[in-house]
Enzyme design. Structure first.
Site, PDB file in Angstrom:
ATOM      1  CG  HIS A   1     -47.589   5.769   3.053  1.00  0.00           C
ATOM      2  ND1 HIS A   1     -47.359   7.087   3.351  1.00  0.00           N
ATOM      3  CD2 HIS A   1     -46.588   5.067   3.632  1.00  0.00           C
ATOM      4  CE1 HIS A   1     -46.252   7.173   4.083  1.00  0.00           C
ATOM      5  NE2 HIS A   1     -45.772   5.955   4.267  1.00  0.00           N
TER       6      HIS A   1
ATOM      7  CD  GLU B   1     -45.033   9.858   2.839  1.00  0.00           C
ATOM      8  OE1 GLU B   1     -44.750   9.211   1.818  1.00  0.00           O
ATOM      9  OE2 GLU B   1     -44.298   9.898   3.848  1.00  0.00           O
TER      10      GLU B   1
ATOM     11  CG  ASN C   1     -42.864   3.566   1.215  1.00  0.00           C
ATOM     12  OD1 ASN C   1     -42.691   3.735   0.002  1.00  0.00           O
ATOM     13  ND2 ASN C   1     -43.759   4.251   1.902  1.00  0.00           N
TER      14      ASN C   1
ATOM     15  CE  LYS D   1     -41.987   7.180   3.122  1.00  0.00           C
ATOM     16  NZ  LYS D   1     -42.233   8.057   4.252  1.00  0.00           N
TER      17      LYS D   1
ATOM     18  CD  GLU E   1     -45.755   3.638   7.655  1.00  0.00           C
ATOM     19  OE1 GLU E   1     -44.578   3.269   7.608  1.00  0.00           O
ATOM     20  OE2 GLU E   1     -46.280   4.345   6.772  1.00  0.00           O
TER      21      GLU E   1
ATOM     22  CB  SER F   1     -38.243   7.734  12.553  1.00  0.00           C
ATOM     23  OG  SER F   1     -38.676   8.916  11.906  1.00  0.00           O
TER      24      SER F   1
ATOM     25  N   GLY G   1     -40.648  10.173   8.801  1.00  0.00           N
ATOM     26  CA  GLY G   1     -39.684  11.101   8.212  1.00  0.00           C
ATOM     27  C   GLY G   1     -39.249  12.210   9.149  1.00  0.00           C
TER      28      GLY G   1
HETATM   29  P1  13P Z   1     -39.490   6.895   7.496  1.00  0.00           P
HETATM   30  O1  13P Z   1     -38.879   5.554   7.872  1.00  0.00           O
HETATM   31  O2  13P Z   1     -38.657   7.678   6.537  1.00  0.00           O
HETATM   32  O3  13P Z   1     -39.909   7.656   8.712  1.00  0.00           O
HETATM   33  O4  13P Z   1     -40.828   6.556   6.698  1.00  0.00           O
HETATM   34  C1  13P Z   1     -41.701   5.640   7.225  1.00  0.00           C
HETATM   35  C2  13P Z   1     -42.740   5.350   6.218  1.00  0.00           C
HETATM   36  O5  13P Z   1     -43.556   6.190   5.887  1.00  0.00           O
HETATM   37  C3  13P Z   1     -42.735   4.024   5.596  1.00  0.00           C
HETATM   38  O6  13P Z   1     -43.883   3.830   4.835  1.00  0.00           O
END
Ligand code: 13P
Length: 256
Positions: free
Chosen positions: A98, A100, A13, A15, A170, A216, A176
């Site tokens: 997601h 976010e 992803n 982002k 997640e 992560s 993150g």
């Molecule tokens: P990170 O791997 O940067 O923690 O992000 C995970 C994520 O949100 C994947 O969709």
């Protein structure tokens, strides 16, 4: 429980990172490193990068996904992209719900469900994200919450469509932050999600259902997380932007 029954899927992803030129560069680094993968590999890129990504990945084993889609086929929805627009250009996967999007853009379980339905109707494979916030984990309601997110998101989804649904667990506190869930925590919640699928559909459907962990996940911890019986893959944020790290995670999944 038989891992052999289901496909391992490692999805990046990206982002809100990379422009089309940078997309080509990163994919050109990734492709040779993952060409012998014994798992499905997907790169979910920003909308503006989809064409460049599709072009770069043509003829390879890497599939290209988007990070969201709207539930209507067209109309007055400024700033949105419809699911059939994605399939029209060759996109095969889409991330829905997601955290976010839920946190910053007002996405609810109901809108997630509408987007899941639209994506499936258009022929896309959905990577549906669920997961708890830290307070919710501390309150001990993780499994209840994730079960509810799963049930609402899958309303109206038929058993035969499940081959095009992947759930990514997640935990929000692990995204993150560099703070990964322990492999036991990841395995426990992914197992609970499989239980929800078994109750909503049946055990056979649950045994064949791909569940990813995300938060992560990196080149160092991937093998241990993927060794959990109910963790069939990963949704990778930060580490998907580094070709060697992403390839290492793909290698770990290929050996699982
Ligand atoms: P990170 O791997 O940067 O923690 O992000 C995970 C994520 O949100 C994947 O969709």
């Amino acid at each position: 429980m038989n891992k052999q029954l289901r496909k391992a899927v490692i999805a990046g992803n990206w982002k809100m990172n990379k422009n089309p030129e940078e997309t080509k560069t990163l994919l050109n680094e990734v492709l040779p490193l993952v060409k012998d993968a014994d798992c499905e590999v997907v790169a979910c890129v920003p909308f503006i990068d989809l064409m460049a990504a599709l072009d770069a990945a043509k003829g390879s084993n890497v599939k290209i996904g988007a990070q969201n889609c709207h539930w209507e086929k067209n109309g007055a929805f400024t700033g949105e992209i419809a699911a059939p627009m994605l399939t029209a250009v060759g996109v095969t996967h889409v991330i829905i719900g997601h955290s976010e999007r839920r946190t910053y853009f007002g996405e609810t379980d109901e809108t997630v469900n509408k987007r899941v339905r639209a994506a499936l109707d258009a022929g896309l494979t959905v990577i549906l994200c669920v997961g708890e916030a830290l307070e919710q984990r501390e309150q001990g309601i993780t499994e209840e919450l994730v079960a509810l997110q799963t049930k609402i998101a899958l309303q109206g989804v038929k058993e035969y469509e499940l081959s095009r649904v992947i759930i990514a667990y997640e935990p929000i506190w692990a995204i993150g932050t560099g703070r990964t869930a322990t492999s036991e925590q990841a395995g426990e919640v992914c197992g609970a999600i499989r239980g929800v699928i078994a109750r909503l559909y049946n055990q056979k459907a649950a045994d064949a259902f791909t569940i990813q962990y995300g938060g992560s996940m990196n080149a160092k911890n991937a093998a241990e997380l993927l060794a959990q019986p109910d963790v069939d893959g990963g949704l990778i944020g930060g580490a998907s932007l580094k070709a060697a790290d992403f390839a290492e995670i793909v290698r770990a999944a290929s050996q699982g």
